[in-house]
Design a protein around this motif. Structure first.
Motif, PDB file in Angstrom:
ATOM      1  N   VAL A   1     -22.492  29.798 -61.151  1.00 54.54           N
ATOM      2  CA  VAL A   1     -23.766  29.403 -60.561  1.00 54.54           C
ATOM      3  C   VAL A   1     -24.807  29.521 -61.649  1.00 54.54           C
ATOM      4  O   VAL A   1     -24.960  30.580 -62.258  1.00 54.54           O
ATOM      5  CB  VAL A   1     -24.128  30.310 -59.360  1.00 54.54           C
ATOM      6  N   VAL A   2     -25.474  28.422 -61.941  1.00 51.60           N
ATOM      7  CA  VAL A   2     -26.480  28.419 -62.995  1.00 51.60           C
ATOM      8  C   VAL A   2     -27.861  28.524 -62.359  1.00 51.60           C
ATOM      9  O   VAL A   2     -28.172  27.796 -61.413  1.00 51.60           O
ATOM     10  CB  VAL A   2     -26.385  27.129 -63.840  1.00 51.60           C
TER      11      VAL A   2
ATOM     12  N   ILE B   1     -30.907  27.298 -62.402  1.00 53.00           N
ATOM     13  CA  ILE B   1     -31.363  26.052 -63.020  1.00 53.00           C
ATOM     14  C   ILE B   1     -32.747  26.196 -63.648  1.00 53.00           C
ATOM     15  O   ILE B   1     -32.983  25.740 -64.759  1.00 53.00           O
ATOM     16  CB  ILE B   1     -31.351  24.920 -61.959  1.00 53.00           C
TER      17      ILE B   1
ATOM     18  N   CYS C   1     -32.549  28.042 -67.002  1.00 51.94           N
ATOM     19  CA  CYS C   1     -31.696  27.485 -68.057  1.00 51.94           C
ATOM     20  C   CYS C   1     -32.546  26.694 -69.036  1.00 51.94           C
ATOM     21  O   CYS C   1     -33.411  25.915 -68.639  1.00 51.94           O
ATOM     22  CB  CYS C   1     -30.630  26.581 -67.444  1.00 51.94           C
TER      23      CYS C   1
ATOM     24  N   ILE D   1     -18.196  22.853 -68.460  1.00 55.37           N
ATOM     25  CA  ILE D   1     -19.659  22.746 -68.402  1.00 55.37           C
ATOM     26  C   ILE D   1     -20.158  21.530 -69.182  1.00 55.37           C
ATOM     27  O   ILE D   1     -19.658  21.199 -70.257  1.00 55.37           O
ATOM     28  CB  ILE D   1     -20.306  24.038 -68.951  1.00 55.37           C
TER      29      ILE D   1
ATOM     30  N   ALA E   1     -26.740  18.493 -67.408  1.00 55.53           N
ATOM     31  CA  ALA E   1     -27.058  17.521 -66.360  1.00 55.53           C
ATOM     32  C   ALA E   1     -27.962  16.421 -66.903  1.00 55.53           C
ATOM     33  O   ALA E   1     -28.702  16.622 -67.870  1.00 55.53           O
ATOM     34  CB  ALA E   1     -27.738  18.234 -65.199  1.00 55.53           C
TER      35      ALA E   1
ATOM     36  N   ASN F   1     -34.881  20.314 -65.376  1.00 57.23           N
ATOM     37  CA  ASN F   1     -35.490  21.302 -64.483  1.00 57.23           C
ATOM     38  C   ASN F   1     -37.009  21.252 -64.622  1.00 57.23           C
ATOM     39  O   ASN F   1     -37.547  20.372 -65.303  1.00 57.23           O
ATOM     40  CB  ASN F   1     -34.915  22.696 -64.769  1.00 57.23           C
TER      41      ASN F   1
ATOM     42  N   TYR G   1     -30.271  21.023 -67.711  1.00 54.76           N
ATOM     43  CA  TYR G   1     -29.618  22.299 -67.421  1.00 54.76           C
ATOM     44  C   TYR G   1     -28.109  22.154 -67.388  1.00 54.76           C
ATOM     45  O   TYR G   1     -27.569  21.077 -67.177  1.00 54.76           O
ATOM     46  CB  TYR G   1     -30.139  22.870 -66.103  1.00 54.76           C
TER      47      TYR G   1
ATOM     48  N   TYR H   1     -24.351  22.540 -65.889  1.00 54.12           N
ATOM     49  CA  TYR H   1     -23.741  22.519 -64.557  1.00 54.12           C
ATOM     50  C   TYR H   1     -22.237  22.346 -64.700  1.00 54.12           C
ATOM     51  O   TYR H   1     -21.746  21.984 -65.773  1.00 54.12           O
ATOM     52  CB  TYR H   1     -24.355  21.419 -63.686  1.00 54.12           C
TER      53      TYR H   1
END
Lengths: 263, 76
Positions: B9-10, B12, B15, B30, B33, B37, B43, B45
């Motif tokens: 779980v990042v 967001i 990050c 990973i 994205a 953000n 970020y 994901y």
């Protein structure tokens, strides 16, 4: 394929940011090793269950705001004077863990006198030294630890040893002093390196309990803004260029210099 | 087939998209994205969530400590 909601449950938790790091967003650039170094120091203190028994001394430099991020008692010392402040604290509270967290501009330039004398006196403190070979906060100027040929804003054609002098290996220098007990050099650019560095910091804190003298952990880190490289590239550059000059590993263990090919 | 299934779980908003976690992942789970953000960073994901083994390498190396790792044994 299991649903993510099945996995993301409290009982399946493997790794979480330690509560000893505050929830403030770190002021460091993306990819900076400072954040990782902060976290592993705090994880060690959490493992030791010494949250209320530890006093940290923050330096001047990028990590000047370390007291905002480390959820323990912190003092912010004048530029380079962290080992002197830590000496005072440790002598007043000999049963507390006292550590300083300093960058290379702070420890190896303006604070050379304090560092060398604190190490020579053999104060029972831990010094965490982040070496990225540059003055990060002020805009990437050349530092004493800048390696030969490295480009900085004050050595745009690379460090020339004839006119700018030699880079300073302060860790090897202080390892020669009788007051130091454990001196090591680590990095935080890969998961394996982070785990190793954490073990070294753990050892440094454990030895502090035994009042053996200064325990010194150097962490060779990146400065992607100062080096003008993206974070991953900066780490690769560090492995290629910094590590040959600053080799990883223990320099002094149990008060004895470790024999290597170079010395 | 791995017998464990992991998930990250990042956080967001914290990050910074430094990508340090991407080469540290042994199963290339990973990616960054396309979206950004609140601060304008792409970020991290889970692009291949089924490949995650929950080894926590990414979380250990993340400078900002934004990754939380979960892992469980596969039931089927």
């Amino acid at each position: 394929m299991m649903e993510l909601t099945d996995i993301i449950k409290e009982e399946n938790l493997v790794y979480k940011k330690t509560p000893l790091m505050t929830d403030k967003v770190l002021s460091y650039c993306p990819g900076c090793g400072h954040g990782t170094a902060h976290r592993i120091v705090m994880e060690v203190i959490e493992e030791l269950d010494a949250m209320e028994q530890t006093i940290g001394v923050a330096p001047v430099g990028c990590s000047v705001l370390a007291y905002e991020f480390m959820n323990i008692d912190m003092i912010q010392a004048a530029h380079g004077r962290a080992p002197a402040v830590a000496t005072g604290i440790k002598r007043c509270y000999p049963h507390k863990f006292v550590f300083t967290y300093q960058g290379d501009g702070d420890l190896a330039a303006i604070g050379t006198a304090e560092t060398i004398h604190a190490c020579n006196r053999g104060e029972n403190i831990t010094i965490i030294f982040i070496n990225n070979g540059i003055y990060g906060m002020t805009g990437g100027q050349m530092a004493p630890t800048t390696i030969e040929g490295m480009k900085t804003s004050t050595s745009p054609y690379g460090r020339d040893l004839k006119s700018m002098g030699n880079p300073l290996k302060i860790t090897e220098l202080i390892a020669q002093l009788p007051g130091t007990y454990f001196v090591t050099r680590q990095a935080v650019h890969t998961p394996a390196a982070v785990r190793k560095a954490k073990k070294a910091i753990r050892k440094a804190f454990d030895l502090q309990k035994e009042n053996k003298g200064v325990t010194f952990v150097e962490i060779v880190s990146n400065c992607n803004s100062g080096w003008k490289l993206p974070p991953v590239k900066a780490n690769e550059w560090m492995v290629e260029n910094m590590f040959p000059f600053y080799p990883m590993g223990d320099i002094k263990v149990d008060g004895e210099l470790v024999k290597t090919d170079s010395n | 087939m791995a017998r464990v299934q992991g998930a990250i779980v990042v956080d967001i908003e914290r990050c910074k998209g430094c990508e340090v976690c991407i080469p540290s992942c042994p199963t290339s789970v990973i990616e960054l994205a396309r979206e950004v953000n609140g601060k304008g960073y792409h970020y991290a994901y889970m692009a291949q969530p089924e490949a995650c083994t929950g080894c926590s390498n990414c979380a250990v190396v993340c400078p900002d400590g934004v990754i939380t790792v979960y892992r469980m044994k596969k039931t089927a």
